[in-house]
Design an enzyme around this catalytic site. Structure first.
Site, PDB file in Angstrom:
ATOM      1  N   SER A 227      -6.908  -2.115  -0.694  1.00 56.83           N
ATOM      2  CA  SER A 227      -6.589  -1.278  -1.856  1.00 56.83           C
ATOM      3  C   SER A 227      -7.800  -0.486  -2.351  1.00 56.83           C
ATOM      4  O   SER A 227      -7.648   0.695  -2.707  1.00 56.83           O
ATOM      5  CB  SER A 227      -5.967  -2.117  -2.977  1.00 56.83           C
ATOM      6  OG  SER A 227      -6.689  -3.300  -3.205  1.00 56.83           O
TER       7      SER A 227
ATOM      8  N   ASP B 150      -2.713  -8.698  -7.121  1.00 60.70           N
ATOM      9  CA  ASP B 150      -2.197  -9.243  -5.860  1.00 60.70           C
ATOM     10  C   ASP B 150      -3.043 -10.425  -5.384  1.00 60.70           C
ATOM     11  O   ASP B 150      -3.739 -10.342  -4.378  1.00 60.70           O
ATOM     12  CB  ASP B 150      -2.097  -8.161  -4.776  1.00 60.70           C
ATOM     13  CG  ASP B 150      -3.449  -7.564  -4.413  1.00 60.70           C
ATOM     14  OD1 ASP B 150      -4.337  -7.555  -5.278  1.00 60.70           O
ATOM     15  OD2 ASP B 150      -3.612  -7.137  -3.262  1.00 60.70           O
TER      16      ASP B 150
ATOM     17  N   HIS C 256       0.808  -1.215   0.000  1.00 60.62           N
ATOM     18  CA  HIS C 256       0.000   0.000   0.000  1.00 60.62           C
ATOM     19  C   HIS C 256       0.841   1.264   0.000  1.00 60.62           C
ATOM     20  O   HIS C 256       0.369   2.306  -0.457  1.00 60.62           O
ATOM     21  CB  HIS C 256      -0.977  -0.039   1.168  1.00 60.62           C
ATOM     22  CG  HIS C 256      -2.031  -1.089   0.996  1.00 60.62           C
ATOM     23  ND1 HIS C 256      -2.615  -1.773   2.040  1.00 60.62           N
ATOM     24  CD2 HIS C 256      -2.609  -1.601  -0.143  1.00 60.62           C
ATOM     25  CE1 HIS C 256      -3.495  -2.639   1.565  1.00 60.62           C
ATOM     26  NE2 HIS C 256      -3.507  -2.549   0.242  1.00 60.62           N
TER      27      HIS C 256
ATOM     28  N   ASP D 239     -13.551 -13.332 -12.447  1.00 61.95           N
ATOM     29  CA  ASP D 239     -12.122 -13.584 -12.241  1.00 61.95           C
ATOM     30  C   ASP D 239     -11.314 -12.357 -12.661  1.00 61.95           C
ATOM     31  O   ASP D 239     -11.360 -11.941 -13.820  1.00 61.95           O
ATOM     32  CB  ASP D 239     -11.721 -14.802 -13.075  1.00 61.95           C
ATOM     33  CG  ASP D 239     -10.294 -15.254 -12.839  1.00 61.95           C
ATOM     34  OD1 ASP D 239      -9.447 -14.411 -12.473  1.00 61.95           O
ATOM     35  OD2 ASP D 239     -10.015 -16.441 -13.029  1.00 61.95           O
ATOM     36  N   GLY D 240     -10.570 -11.785 -11.737  1.00 58.44           N
ATOM     37  CA  GLY D 240      -9.795 -10.587 -12.040  1.00 58.44           C
ATOM     38  C   GLY D 240      -8.739 -10.795 -13.102  1.00 58.44           C
ATOM     39  O   GLY D 240      -8.427  -9.873 -13.864  1.00 58.44           O
TER      40      GLY D 240
ATOM     41  N   GLU E 104     -13.561  -9.164  -7.422  1.00 58.02           N
ATOM     42  CA  GLU E 104     -13.424 -10.004  -6.233  1.00 58.02           C
ATOM     43  C   GLU E 104     -14.340 -11.216  -6.357  1.00 58.02           C
ATOM     44  O   GLU E 104     -15.550 -11.082  -6.511  1.00 58.02           O
ATOM     45  CB  GLU E 104     -13.759  -9.209  -4.968  1.00 58.02           C
ATOM     46  CG  GLU E 104     -13.718 -10.021  -3.699  1.00 58.02           C
ATOM     47  CD  GLU E 104     -12.403 -10.774  -3.512  1.00 58.02           C
ATOM     48  OE1 GLU E 104     -12.461 -11.989  -3.234  1.00 58.02           O
ATOM     49  OE2 GLU E 104     -11.332 -10.143  -3.664  1.00 58.02           O
TER      50      GLU E 104
ATOM     51  N   HIS F 100      -7.817  -8.305  -7.564  1.00 59.17           N
ATOM     52  CA  HIS F 100      -8.133  -9.110  -6.377  1.00 59.17           C
ATOM     53  C   HIS F 100      -8.420  -8.144  -5.234  1.00 59.17           C
ATOM     54  O   HIS F 100      -7.632  -7.982  -4.310  1.00 59.17           O
ATOM     55  CB  HIS F 100      -6.974 -10.043  -6.034  1.00 59.17           C
ATOM     56  CG  HIS F 100      -6.691 -11.060  -7.100  1.00 59.17           C
ATOM     57  ND1 HIS F 100      -6.016 -10.743  -8.270  1.00 59.17           N
ATOM     58  CD2 HIS F 100      -7.013 -12.379  -7.192  1.00 59.17           C
ATOM     59  CE1 HIS F 100      -5.922 -11.837  -9.020  1.00 59.17           C
ATOM     60  NE2 HIS F 100      -6.514 -12.837  -8.393  1.00 59.17           N
TER      61      HIS F 100
END
Length: 284
Positions: free
Chosen positions: A100, A164, A19, A143-144, A118, A42
């Site tokens: 995030s 991530d 971050h 699905d990211g 997500e 994600h």
């Protein structure tokens, strides 16, 4: 895959590094008037209760954000990151930690676009509610990794991409590498931030070299790699030693900002005498 809950790890040393980098990238992107798109593959729940049973189970935040929150000697980039966490806690007490998407709500401008992905059904519902009132925002339970086809190239031709995954499944390593290649093929100017855990696994140790090779051949503005090692593996060789961020097309300011912060992080987050950092960059 769907058993993973980031709430157990919210605010730990890996979140601090991830971050910090995200904050610096978003700050830099906002220095230009033209809006940009942040794609979060994600995204998690958006924010996490430090006082809840998940975060309290192992208390990982105590060796992460807990060591920074009340510090008075932070380098300026770290102070900015902590200020965002404080803004997420209006009463001044560390009760909530922003994921995030939470940081994005604090740092993105109204005109900037947010695309959050997500898969976990509970976290997705929380995230959808959390971001419901933000303009130019879409939350998806797809699905990211598969999002890049829809998101790149973006309107306005400015994009930042955060990847991530939990890496609980070993195939995540290959999917991260494939996502980097696809993102650069679709829009070579994308600022790509990839988080990874530092583990004593072949997949983990090989990932950075593979990311470098892919970035060397396709990135317009080179790459930056930062790693923060805070602890040792246990007697069986297990455990997360630290974490890293691999940034493709990094802001030119990022290297020096991280160089200012990393010695402080090693001193205050290190859990053994061998704690260290790596910071390397290749410009094109």
């Amino acid at each position: 895959m769907l058993a993973y809950r980031h709430a157990f790890h919210a605010g730990n040393h890996a979140d601090v590094l991830k971050h910090l980098v995200l904050t610096r990238v978003l700050r830099y992107m906002a220095t230009k008037d033209k809006p940009f798109t942040l794609i979060d593959t994600h995204a998690g729940a958006g924010g996490y209760s430090i006082e809840g049973r998940y975060a309290q189970k192992n208390g990982e935040y105590g060796s992460g954000i807990g060591r920074l929150y009340d510090a008075t000697d932070l380098p300026a980039p770290l102070q900015d990151y902590v200020d965002q966490v404080r803004a997420f806690n209006p009463d001044g007490q560390l009760r909530q930690y922003p994921g995030s998407p939470g940081l994005a709500t604090l740092l993105l401008r109204e005109t900037d676009r947010l695309r959050a992905y997500e898969l976990h059904p509970t976290d997705h519902r929380i995230l959808e509610s959390f971001l419901a009132d933000r303009p130019h925002t879409q939350v998806s339970d797809r699905d990211g990794f598969e999002s890049l086809k829809a998101e790149l190239p973006p309107p306005g031709r400015r994009a930042a991409l955060l990847i991530d995954p939990s890496y609980e499944i070993k195939t995540d390593y290959a999917r991260v590498l494939a996502a980097l290649r696809e993102a650069l093929q679709r829009f070579a100017d994308t600022v790509i931030m990839i988080w990874y855990p530092q583990l004593q696994l072949l997949e983990s140790s090989q990932l950075v070299q593979r990311l470098k090779a892919s970035a060397d051949s396709a990135a317009k503005k080179g790459w930056l790699h930062v790693r923060l090692t805070v602890t040792q593996a246990d007697e069986r060789g297990f455990g997360m030693l630290g974490s890293g961020m691999f940034v493709v097309n990094p802001p030119y300011t990022l290297h020096d900002e991280l160089a200012e912060c990393l010695p402080w992080l090693v001193e205050h987050l290190g859990q053994y005498d061998g704690a260290n950092f790596v910071l390397e960059q290749r410009a094109t």
